[in-house]
Enzyme design. Structure first.
Site, PDB file in Angstrom:
ATOM      1  N   GLY A  39      23.558  54.907 -82.304  1.00 44.07           N
ATOM      2  CA  GLY A  39      24.477  56.004 -82.632  1.00 44.07           C
ATOM      3  C   GLY A  39      23.847  56.988 -83.587  1.00 44.07           C
ATOM      4  O   GLY A  39      22.635  57.013 -83.773  1.00 44.07           O
ATOM      5  N   ASN A  40      24.686  57.803 -84.222  1.00 46.11           N
ATOM      6  CA  ASN A  40      24.199  58.779 -85.199  1.00 46.11           C
ATOM      7  C   ASN A  40      25.220  58.936 -86.322  1.00 46.11           C
ATOM      8  O   ASN A  40      26.258  58.273 -86.325  1.00 46.11           O
ATOM      9  CB  ASN A  40      23.906  60.122 -84.520  1.00 46.11           C
ATOM     10  CG  ASN A  40      25.121  60.681 -83.799  1.00 46.11           C
ATOM     11  OD1 ASN A  40      26.155  60.933 -84.421  1.00 46.11           O
ATOM     12  ND2 ASN A  40      25.011  60.868 -82.493  1.00 46.11           N
ATOM     13  N   ARG A  41      24.937  59.825 -87.260  1.00 51.61           N
ATOM     14  CA  ARG A  41      25.744  59.931 -88.472  1.00 51.61           C
ATOM     15  C   ARG A  41      26.859  60.983 -88.388  1.00 51.61           C
ATOM     16  O   ARG A  41      27.469  61.320 -89.388  1.00 51.61           O
ATOM     17  CB  ARG A  41      24.848  60.256 -89.670  1.00 51.61           C
ATOM     18  CG  ARG A  41      23.875  59.149 -90.037  1.00 51.61           C
ATOM     19  CD  ARG A  41      23.118  59.488 -91.310  1.00 51.61           C
ATOM     20  NE  ARG A  41      22.282  58.408 -91.755  1.00 51.61           N
ATOM     21  CZ  ARG A  41      21.020  58.217 -91.387  1.00 51.61           C
ATOM     22  NH1 ARG A  41      20.464  59.079 -90.534  1.00 51.61           N
ATOM     23  NH2 ARG A  41      20.322  57.203 -91.843  1.00 51.61           N
ATOM     24  N   SER A  42      27.126  61.513 -87.226  1.00 51.99           N
ATOM     25  CA  SER A  42      28.156  62.552 -87.123  1.00 51.99           C
ATOM     26  C   SER A  42      29.523  62.009 -87.544  1.00 51.99           C
ATOM     27  O   SER A  42      29.929  60.922 -87.125  1.00 51.99           O
ATOM     28  CB  SER A  42      28.238  63.063 -85.680  1.00 51.99           C
ATOM     29  OG  SER A  42      29.297  63.972 -85.536  1.00 51.99           O
ATOM     30  N   ALA A  85      28.045  65.154 -81.405  1.00 52.94           N
ATOM     31  CA  ALA A  85      26.625  64.805 -81.487  1.00 52.94           C
ATOM     32  C   ALA A  85      26.388  63.678 -80.487  1.00 52.94           C
ATOM     33  O   ALA A  85      26.555  62.493 -80.805  1.00 52.94           O
ATOM     34  CB  ALA A  85      26.263  64.366 -82.903  1.00 52.94           C
TER      35      ALA A  85
END
Length: 424
Positions: free
Chosen positions: A214-217, A282
């Site tokens: 995943g990502n930090r959005s 994102a």
């Protein structure tokens, strides 16, 4: 600690009408005070049946009155309205809005509203049947025609066991709208009948039942866009991946998804009937080529986590543009993309965004320079808004200065307005 705007000490009147949601006005006052603004609470007599004057005085640091007969020598029913830079009434009951629509001035709060020339925000809270009653609908319409901002109510648990539209939005949402207005972004109710699709948050690509890529959005910018679009009267569908614990934008339809493939399918389903599509999510560019059905172990066998084989995900934004060119989406649909860039040794974030705009072919592209403590998870944003031109290498670039994500959202939607005007 909250990030504070440069301009502090602005005079804000918080009106409170007589509804059970009056207790939330306490949190609103505290939120506004924490940003350094000068808050004066003006309740109705009915409101004081729910929250006492001493509570509002302690939180605001200012005296509380409900009648025009207090401080007569100061003519306070005129002075309070004249000095206010913004007035927000939360909750605004059906009865209170009816009195405002009729031009009544039978207490300090309604008299203050009649005097005020500053922006006025009413935040309704009532049972669903009251909100949909033809009399209330007519009053809301009249108030909006007069330039008063009427915030859409939230959908949720009401007094008792009832659930539906009519719940007071969360104090944080109300405070952000107040600050957005004070920062010069006063929403017009001019997008009635327009359909807007927005994606928000980060997608997750499962490795096994426990882990994911995943990502930090946080989803905050997408949620802010939804809130501003709803406030302008649009019918908003919000496709949401993984987000922080954020209150649902009042009036928006929320569709949760997990993976990029799920988001792509949801966008493809709903995009053909939209006037505007904003891809603020994102999305993950890659996903594991296989998903384990059981938790993977640390061992050295082929089922370990030491090596992950990845495959490319569908490019949702580029597919949207291609579908528009192929006639699957109306040619009039405006498509807005987002680019989260860090820059590299050879290129700045803006240069990379320019290249991305050329590859994707969308109408507008919002570029954020991301990184440690930048944009992701923050309540403020900045960057550049790129508009496509005849020369792909030279788009029109507008710098978006540091501001709340609601203020940034308002500027993006204003750019959509300018784009439409240029196309007519």
């Amino acid at each position: 600690m909250k990030q504070q705007p440069e301009e502090l000490g602005r005079k804000i009147v918080v009106g409170v009408a007589g509804g059970i949601a009056a207790y939330k006005a306490c949190h609103l006052v505290r939120d506004l005070k924490e940003y350094g603004d000068d808050v004066r609470v003006v309740p109705t007599d009915s409101a004081l049946r729910f929250v006492g004057a001493a509570t509002f005085e302690a939180l605001s640091g200012n005296p509380v009155s409900t009648t025009v007969f207090d401080a007569v020598e100061e003519v306070q029913h005129v002075r309070v309205g004249q000095e206010a830079e913004a007035i927000v009434v939360a909750p605004a009951t059906a009865d209170f809005m009816a009195r405002v629509a009729a031009g009544r001035a039978d207490d300090l709060l309604t008299a203050t509203l009649l005097v005020a020339t500053c922006p006025v925000i009413l935040v309704p809270a009532m049972h669903t049947e009251m909100w949909w009653n033809p009399a209330t609908r007519a009053n809301v319409s009249l108030l909006r025609e007069r330039g008063i901002i009427v915030m859409e109510p939230a959908h949720g648990r009401l007094t008792g066991k009832d659930t539906g539209p009519g719940r007071l939005p969360e104090p944080e949402q109300i405070a952000e709208l107040v600050r957005t207005v004070l920062d010069g972004q006063v929403p017009k109710y001019d997008w009635v009948g327009k359909k807007v699709l927005i994606t928000a948050g980060g997608t997750q690509e499962n490795i096994d039942p426990v882990r994911y890529v995943g990502n930090r959005s946080s989803g905050r910018q997408g949620y802010a866009l939804a809130e501003v679009a709803v406030q302008r009267g649009a019918e908003v569908t919000l496709i949401v991946g993984n987000v922080d614990e954020l209150p649902t934008p009042p009036g928006a339809r929320v569709l949760p998804v997990v993976s990029t493939a799920e988001m792509a399918a949801a966008v493809a389903k709903h995009a053909p009937v939209q006037d505007l599509v904003i891809m603020a999510a994102a999305v993950a560019d890659f996903r594991p080529d296989t998903q384990a059905t059981a938790k993977m172990k640390k061992g050295r066998n082929e089922d370990s986590l030491q090596t992950l084989s990845m495959v490319e995900n569908p490019d949702i934004l580029r597919t949207l543009v291609q579908d528009r060119s192929a006639g699957k989406i109306p040619a009039s649909t405006v498509i807005v993309g987002f680019a989260a860039e860090t820059g590299d040794p050879e290129h700045s974030a803006l240069e990379l965004a320019t290249q991305k705009l050329g590859r994707k072919g969308c109408d507008l592209l919002m570029c954020n320079e991301v990184g440690a403590d930048k944009v992701f998870g923050q309540k403020r944003n900045r960057g550049w808004l790129l508009a496509r031109s005849e020369d792909p290498a030279s788009p029109q670039v507008t710098e978006i200065e540091d501001g709340s994500k609601q203020v940034v959202a308002a500027q993006i939607l204003a750019a959509v307005d300018e784009l439409r005007i240029g196309q007519e």
